[in-house]
Design an enzyme around this catalytic site. Structure first.
Site, PDB file in Angstrom:
ATOM      1  N   ASP A 154      -2.148  42.948  37.039  1.00  0.00           N
ATOM      2  CA  ASP A 154      -3.318  42.832  36.184  1.00  0.00           C
ATOM      3  C   ASP A 154      -4.430  43.700  35.936  1.00  0.00           C
ATOM      4  O   ASP A 154      -4.665  44.379  35.190  1.00  0.00           O
ATOM      5  CB  ASP A 154      -4.087  41.408  36.270  1.00  0.00           C
ATOM      6  CG  ASP A 154      -2.990  40.318  35.863  1.00  0.00           C
ATOM      7  OD1 ASP A 154      -1.799  40.724  35.148  1.00  0.00           O
ATOM      8  OD2 ASP A 154      -3.202  38.945  36.399  1.00  0.00           O
ATOM      9  N   ARG A 194     -15.943  33.856  45.117  1.00  0.00           N
ATOM     10  CA  ARG A 194     -16.310  34.685  43.658  1.00  0.00           C
ATOM     11  C   ARG A 194     -17.785  35.153  43.639  1.00  0.00           C
ATOM     12  O   ARG A 194     -18.049  36.247  43.257  1.00  0.00           O
ATOM     13  CB  ARG A 194     -15.960  33.738  42.507  1.00  0.00           C
ATOM     14  CG  ARG A 194     -14.551  33.472  42.341  1.00  0.00           C
ATOM     15  CD  ARG A 194     -13.367  34.578  42.487  1.00  0.00           C
ATOM     16  NE  ARG A 194     -12.090  34.384  42.129  1.00  0.00           N
ATOM     17  CZ  ARG A 194     -11.164  35.058  42.546  1.00  0.00           C
ATOM     18  NH1 ARG A 194     -11.271  36.256  43.494  1.00  0.00           N
ATOM     19  NH2 ARG A 194      -9.981  34.907  42.162  1.00  0.00           N
ATOM     20  N   ASP A 196     -12.512  31.321  37.362  1.00  0.00           N
ATOM     21  CA  ASP A 196     -13.062  32.547  37.865  1.00  0.00           C
ATOM     22  C   ASP A 196     -13.783  33.257  36.930  1.00  0.00           C
ATOM     23  O   ASP A 196     -14.668  33.819  37.305  1.00  0.00           O
ATOM     24  CB  ASP A 196     -11.750  33.119  38.515  1.00  0.00           C
ATOM     25  CG  ASP A 196     -10.986  32.315  39.764  1.00  0.00           C
ATOM     26  OD1 ASP A 196     -11.915  31.631  40.496  1.00  0.00           O
ATOM     27  OD2 ASP A 196     -10.115  32.840  40.100  1.00  0.00           O
ATOM     28  N   SER A 211       0.526  32.403  40.543  1.00  0.00           N
ATOM     29  CA  SER A 211      -0.629  33.240  40.616  1.00  0.00           C
ATOM     30  C   SER A 211      -1.275  32.798  41.729  1.00  0.00           C
ATOM     31  O   SER A 211      -1.613  31.565  42.168  1.00  0.00           O
ATOM     32  CB  SER A 211      -1.596  32.626  39.390  1.00  0.00           C
ATOM     33  OG  SER A 211      -3.162  33.200  39.860  1.00  0.00           O
TER      34      SER A 211
HETATM   35  N1  ARG Z   1      -8.103  26.221  40.976  1.00  0.00           N
HETATM   36  C1  ARG Z   1      -8.630  26.926  41.972  1.00  0.00           C
HETATM   37  C2  ARG Z   1     -10.086  27.459  41.805  1.00  0.00           C
HETATM   38  O1  ARG Z   1     -10.538  27.322  40.423  1.00  0.00           O
HETATM   39  C3  ARG Z   1      -8.037  28.192  42.334  1.00  0.00           C
HETATM   40  C4  ARG Z   1      -7.812  29.367  41.450  1.00  0.00           C
HETATM   41  C5  ARG Z   1      -6.994  30.509  41.920  1.00  0.00           C
HETATM   42  N2  ARG Z   1      -7.003  31.608  41.289  1.00  0.00           N
HETATM   43  C6  ARG Z   1      -5.942  32.431  41.159  1.00  0.00           C
HETATM   44  N3  ARG Z   1      -5.960  33.284  40.334  1.00  0.00           N
HETATM   45  N4  ARG Z   1      -4.814  31.857  41.516  1.00  0.00           N
HETATM   46  O2  ARG Z   1     -10.921  27.664  42.678  1.00  0.00           O
END
Ligand code: ARG
Length: 400
Positions: A15, A95, A124, A175
């Site tokens: 990506d 993040r 995210d 992912s």
């Molecule tokens: N659902 C989790 C969160 O919001 C994990 C997100 C993981 N991101 C990913 N790109 N797999 O913190």
């Protein structure tokens, strides 16, 4: 004239590699790739090189392990932070730090915009955008994934067309996001919440049915609510977490399978591996049980839930999160002591705790002849404690 610069959060994956090319084509900008080391197992040197081969004008790797541990994981441990009482927030905590470092890089290089590879469906994007907005409201945000409208196949085709190597891992339907505080996996067969996670989704933890037969005992010492010693070895927080991930992971500890509520309103099925977080939070809570008054523990739980929601929702730099943390920090003054835990076949159990600040008083708790508790006072206490209940019953009792 030199081109406008964009700082891109770069992971080395498909990506963000496609994003480098796409940003150049679409916006005619110079792309500065930034990869942040928050303790993920990847080799960031390779990532750094890859950014240049796919067309970034410069490629930075920032070592943020210690900062991540100190400024983000530490407050989360003290807060016993779990989103929806289950997820230790590994991804969510990293993040705002990554966003902050992107802002720093943008300032340093005179960039006008920050780009990230988040889709339009997840948390995210919220965390990046809200944090950048909080720290640098003047910077433009570009989210190629959200804008370009390519599906997976189109993206792979675009990559091939532009000479971007498609890593084998892109063939994986999952992912995945990793840092020292946890590993998050979504998509693929996990999208059906009825499907048991297949063995290949786990990577940091052993299958509990294949872990050693003898339990492993560990001891953790905390100072002001933070772990400082693991099995008599004094360690910095980042090191301690990494070592604990190994030890607990080998015993199958730290697997989480959950359906959670995203900020954007979607319910999603996620699996997490967080061996160290699981052990640390359990040990920390247990130590607090020994040294904090009951009413403080009960009140702190409401603060912890609020903290967890703020962190999950990308509101790390909000006045509420900062105020909650100030409260939590104050509660940790006497949270020092040791906790002994038993790791076995995927389970983690606290089997012992001790502290100089322990409020546990044997002469009050004991049932033997050394008992100092005033049994006679209990009667008077109950008389008054139960008074409102009796008054209510006299007034309304039997009326139903
Ligand atoms: N659902 C989790 C969160 O919001 C994990 C997100 C993981 N991101 C990913 N790109 N797999 O913190």
């Amino acid at each position: 004239m030199s081109k406008e610069k964009v700082v891109l959060a770069y992971s080395g994956g498909l990506d963000t590699s496609v994003a480098v090319k796409w940003l150049r084509e679409k916006y005619d900008v110079d792309v500065i790739a930034v990869a942040v080391d928050v303790g993920q197992p990847e080799n960031l040197l390779m990532v750094q090189r890859k950014a240049l081969t796919v067309g970034a004008v410069s490629s930075l790797v920032i070592d943020a392990e210690a900062e991540f541990a100190r400024d983000f994981i530490a407050p989360a441990i003290q807060a016993n932070a779990l989103y929806q009482r289950k997820y230790p927030l590994g991804t969510a905590l990293a993040r705002p730090l990554i966003a902050k470092l992107l802002v720093d890089a943008a300032r340093e290089h005179g960039a006008a915009a920050i780009a990230h590879g988040c889709t339009g469906k997840g948390n995210d994007q919220v965390r990046f955008d809200v944090t950048i907005g909080a720290l640098a409201p003047d910077l433009r945000i570009i989210a190629p994934q959200r804008e370009w409208g390519m599906n997976r196949e189109q993206e792979i085709a675009y990559a091939k067309e532009h000479g971007i190597e498609v890593p084998v891992t892109s063939a994986s339907p999952y992912s995945i996001d990793e840092n020292m505080y946890g590993r998050s996996v979504e998509a693929g067969v996990l999208e059906d919440p009825w499907n048991e996670p297949p063995p290949e989704v786990w990577s940091w933890t052993m299958d509990p049915s294949e872990t050693p037969e003898t339990p492993q005992y560990i001891e953790l010492t905390f100072k002001n609510g933070l772990p400082t010693v693991l099995n008599e070895k004094e360690l910095g927080l980042a090191e301690l977490i990494k070592e604990l991930n190994q030890v607990a992971g080998q015993n199958g500890v730290g697997r989480i399978d959950m359906v959670e509520d995203r900020v954007v309103g979607i319910k999603s099925r996620e699996i997490y591996e967080c061996p160290a977080a699981t052990v640390l939070l359990q040990a920390h809570r247990e130590l607090e049980a020994l040294v904090l008054p009951g009413e403080l523990i009960r009140f702190k739980q409401t603060v912890e839930d609020a903290f967890s929601e703020q962190a999950y929702s990308g509101l790390w730099y909000s006045p509420l999160r900062e105020s909650l943390s100030a409260f939590i920090t104050h509660t940790q003054k006497f949270v020092s002591g040791s906790v002994r835990l038993k790791l076995h076949n995927g389970n983690c159990a606290v089997v012992g705790r001790k502290s100089e600040s322990s409020l546990y008083d044997l002469s009050l708790a004991t049932y033997d002849e050394n008992d100092k508790f005033s049994h006679a006072s209990a009667e008077g206490f109950i008389e008054l404690f139960g008074l409102p209940t009796r008054v209510w019953a006299q007034k309304h009792g039997g009326k139903n």
